[in-house]
Design a protein around this motif. Structure first.
Motif, short mmCIF file in Angstrom:
data_model
loop_
_atom_site.label_atom_id
_atom_site.label_comp_id
_atom_site.label_asym_id
_atom_site.label_seq_id
_atom_site.Cartn_x
_atom_site.Cartn_y
_atom_site.Cartn_z
N ASP A 278 0.48 1.96 -2.10
CA ASP A 278 -0.50 0.40 -2.39
C ASP A 278 -2.25 1.78 -1.51
O ASP A 278 -2.05 2.34 -0.53
CB ASP A 278 -0.81 -0.09 -1.48
N THR B 147 4.72 -6.09 -5.36
CA THR B 147 4.10 -6.06 -4.53
C THR B 147 4.38 -5.31 -2.82
O THR B 147 5.70 -5.14 -2.95
CB THR B 147 2.76 -6.79 -3.77
N HIS C 183 0.58 -3.76 9.15
CA HIS C 183 -1.13 -4.06 8.38
C HIS C 183 -1.44 -2.69 8.16
O HIS C 183 -1.54 -1.39 7.64
CB HIS C 183 -2.15 -3.99 9.15
N TYR C 184 -2.08 -2.66 6.52
CA TYR C 184 -2.70 -1.37 5.78
C TYR C 184 -3.91 -1.27 5.89
O TYR C 184 -4.34 -2.15 7.48
CB TYR C 184 -3.44 -1.98 4.35
N ARG D 217 -4.72 0.79 -0.46
CA ARG D 217 -5.40 0.13 1.21
C ARG D 217 -4.15 1.18 1.90
O ARG D 217 -5.17 2.04 3.11
CB ARG D 217 -4.71 -0.91 0.95
N ASN E 134 -7.56 -1.51 5.47
CA ASN E 134 -8.31 -2.39 5.80
C ASN E 134 -8.39 -3.95 6.83
O ASN E 134 -9.30 -4.54 6.40
CB ASN E 134 -8.52 -2.29 4.10
N GLY E 135 -7.07 -3.81 7.29
CA GLY E 135 -6.32 -4.77 8.00
C GLY E 135 -5.99 -6.18 6.98
O GLY E 135 -5.48 -6.96 7.90
N ASP E 136 -5.67 -5.78 6.08
CA ASP E 136 -4.84 -6.68 5.16
C ASP E 136 -3.70 -6.59 5.68
O ASP E 136 -2.42 -5.53 5.50
CB ASP E 136 -4.59 -6.32 3.97
N SER E 137 -3.08 -7.81 6.02
CA SER E 137 -1.27 -8.02 5.70
C SER E 137 -0.52 -7.73 5.38
O SER E 137 -0.48 -7.29 4.07
CB SER E 137 -1.00 -9.72 6.93
N LEU E 138 0.12 -6.92 5.80
CA LEU E 138 1.68 -6.46 4.77
C LEU E 138 2.61 -7.51 5.48
O LEU E 138 3.29 -7.91 6.03
CB LEU E 138 2.80 -5.47 5.26
#
Length: 313
Positions: free
Chosen positions: A107, A80, A59-60, A109, A62-66
Motif C-alpha cells: 500500500d 485491500t 497503522h500506515y 501509505r 499516515n495514521g490510517d488504521s489497518l
C-alpha cells in the motif's frame, strides 16, 4: 607539485576512510521506530540495512488504521490491506510480529517506518546471494536455539545477525507452521493472484523462493531505503589471496585451500557490478569494463563472509 598531488591523495583517502568508519559506527546497533511506537533493532548485511525483527505495526504511516480481520471468509476475499495475529493470539503478534496480506505491504501509505520499505524480490536475492546462495543463506539468517524455532533448527548460526523468527502463515481459513517456518513477503507481484516471498525452515539451512496468493498472511521484514556505504574489511582466510591491487583489467583470486566460494563486487555507491561463483584454485575476474576507483569485493564461504577493498586503475 608531485608531493602536493600525493599529499592531496593521502588527505582525500584519510577523509574517505574516516567517513566510512563514522558510517560504520552510525549503522552499528541503530534502532528504528514505527508509527505505533514499536522500536526495532537493525543490522547491516553487505550493502543492505535490515530490521532484525518482524514488523508489528497496525497503522500506515499516515495514521490510517489497518483492519484486523477475524472472519475467515472475509479474509480470503480481500483485495485491500489487512492483518491478524497467528491463531488470533495477541502474544504471538507481540513475539513473532503481525501477519499481513500482500495488499497491506505494498500500500502506498507504507507500513514500514519512514525511510524503510517492503523488500523487492531482487533485494531478497541480493541478500541470499551475499550469504552464500539458496542452500546456505537460511542458516545464517535464522535465530539460533529452539526458544522460537521447533527442534532441530538445523544449520542455524545467525551469523548475519538477521535473527529470523518462524512466524508461520495464515492460509485462507487456517494458520500453519509457526515454529517451523518463517515466511517473508516481497513487494514483487508475479501474477494477478500471486506474489514472491522467501521461506526459512526449521529442518535445514535453505532459503526458498516461492509464489503464494496475495490474500495469505505472512510476516514482513523491512529494509532501509538507504544503502550501507561502509566497508567491513576483515582479514582474509588463510589460503585466499587477491592480487594485483591496484588492478587495471583483471584480478586473480587464489583459493588454493578454500574453493566453492561466491563473490560479489560493489562499486563505491554500494551497487553490485559483478558477481559469480569461484570453483577453481586460480580464478581470473575481468574488471576491465568497470569504472576506475574504489571497489569492494565480498567473498562468502559455507559459514563466513569477508570483504576487501580493491582499486581499479
Amino acid at each position: 607539485p608531485l608531493c602536493t598531488i600525493k599529499y592531496n591523495k593521502m588527505k582525500t583517502n584519510f577523509f574517505f576512510l574516516t567517513a566510512l568508519l563514522f558510517q560504520t559506527i552510525l549503522n552499528y546497533g541503530q534502532t528504528v521506530t514505527d508509527i505505533d511506537g514499536n522500536t526495532y533493532n537493525t543490522v547491516t548485511i553487505g550493502t543492505q540495512i535490515w530490521m532484525k525483527e518482524n514488523l508489528k505495526t497496525t497503522h500506515y504511516n499516515n495514521g490510517d488504521s489497518l483492519p484486523y480481520i477475524l472472519d475467515t471468509g472475509q479474509w480470503s476475499n480481500l483485495t485491500t490491506g489487512a492483518y491478524c495475529n497467528y491463531n488470533h493470539n495477541e502474544n504471538n503478534g507481540n513475539v513473532f510480529g503481525k501477519l499481513y496480506n500482500w495488499y497491506a505491504v505494498v500500500d502506498n501509505r507504507n507500513l514500514c517506518p519512514m525511510g524503510w520499505h517492503t523488500p523487492a524480490d531482487s533485494e531478497w536475492s541480493t541478500l541470499e546471494y551475499y550469504l552464500g546462495g539458496e542452500l546456505n543463506a537460511g542458516g545464517k539468517m535464522k535465530e539460533t536455539g529452539t526458544s522460537h524455532w521447533v527442534s532441530p533448527n538445523n544449520g542455524a548460526t545467525n551469523s548475519s545477525g538477521f535473527t529470523a523468527l518462524p512466524g508461520g502463515a495464515r492460509l485462507g481459513d487456517d494458520f500453519w507452521t509457526k515454529g517451523y517456518e518463517g515466511n517473508f513477503w516481497s513487494s514483487t507481484s508475479t501474477s494477478i493472484p500471486a506474489a514472491a516471498l522467501r521461506t526459512l525452515h526449521n529442518d535445514n539451512s535453505t532459503i526458498t523462493r516461492s509464489m503464494y496468493s496475495k490474500v495469505h498472511g505472512f510476516s514482513l521484514r523491512c529494509i532501509s531505503d538507504s544503502t550501507a556505504s561502509y566497508i567491513n574489511e576483515n582479514y582474509l582466510y588463510d589460503g585466499i589471496k587477491i592480487y594485483p591491487i591496484p588492478s587495471i583489467d583483471k584480478i586473480i583470486i587464489d583459493c588454493s585451500e578454500t574453493q566453492n566460494l561466491f563473490y560479489i563486487i560493489y562499486n563505491c555507491f554500494g551497487e553490485i557490478v559483478l558477481q559469480g561463483e569461484l570453483v577453481k584454485v586460480n580464478n581470473e575476474i575481468d574488471i576491465s569494463s568497470l569504472t576506475s576507483g574504489l571497489l569492494i569485493i565480498s567473498l562468502t564461504g559455507a559459514d563466513w563472509t569477508v570483504q576487501k577493498k580493491i582499486i581499479k586503475k
